[in-house]
Design a protein around this motif. Structure first.
Motif: not given
Length: 189
Positions: A72, A75, A78, A137-138, A141, A146, A149, A152-153, A156
């Motif tokens: 990712y 990330l 992030r 979301s991390n 994952i 999840i 993408e 995740r979005k 988020d």
């Protein structure tokens, strides 16, 4: 396995944090203070947060987890934000734990210091919710909850809206109430 345990712990802390923030907003709005409930919630967040820090440090320094940059790429940013915000939170938690006393004493002696404490309190809120925003979301994952993408979005967007709403509510309610309690009443609380 350590990352998955830490992800579950992180999500539990976020749930506790939501309870803590919501209760504090309610307490400041209604001028209702239950010291036992306040301390139980706050110390649950603090103790679990300390365990989360230890597991995170173990993961980074012992297990050499440098993030998910290959799987990712977005990330990486992030992860940097997540780690910097964690360090800033760790520094500001001492002030956060003593905010009420600092505001009370500074309101009676030094208004510049009083407002500096308020600003640092707002910075603590912002950094804590920033860390939350990049972490949820991390964690999902890491736990395999999840897989896309798009998922995740969506998560988020929901989390960021919630974090912004909590920041605005806490900043407005707590700050205005503290100003009213300490400055408008002549510093007596």
């Amino acid at each position: 396995m350590v990352k998955k345990i830490n992800a579950v712990l992180g999500l539990a802390i976020i749930a506790l944090l939501l309870v803590h923030i919501s209760y504090e907003i309610y307490a400041y709005l209604t001028f209702y203070y239950n010291p036992v409930l306040t301390k139980v919630i706050a110390y649950a967040v603090l103790v679990s947060g300390c365990l989360h820090i230890l597991l995170s440090c173990f993961s980074v320094f012992v297990l050499h987890d440098k993030g998910n940059g290959l799987k990712y790429p977005a990330l990486n940013v992030r992860t940097i934000i997540q780690r910097i915000s964690a360090i800033v939170m760790a520094v500001l938690i001492i002030l956060h734990l003593n905010t009420f006393a600092a505001l009370k004493s500074s309101s009676q002696t030094n208004r510049v210091l009083f407002f500096a404490v308020l600003v640092l309190q707002l910075l603590f809120y912002a950094v804590t919710l920033l860390h939350t925003g990049v972490s949820v979301s991390n964690a999902f994952i890491t736990l395999g909850l999840i897989g896309s993408e798009k998922g995740r979005k969506r998560l988020d967007v929901f989390v960021w809206i919630l974090c912004v709403m909590l920041f605005v509510a806490a900043a407005f309610v707590v700050t205005n109430t503290q100003i009213a309690m300490f400055l408008k009443s002549g510093g007596a609380a």
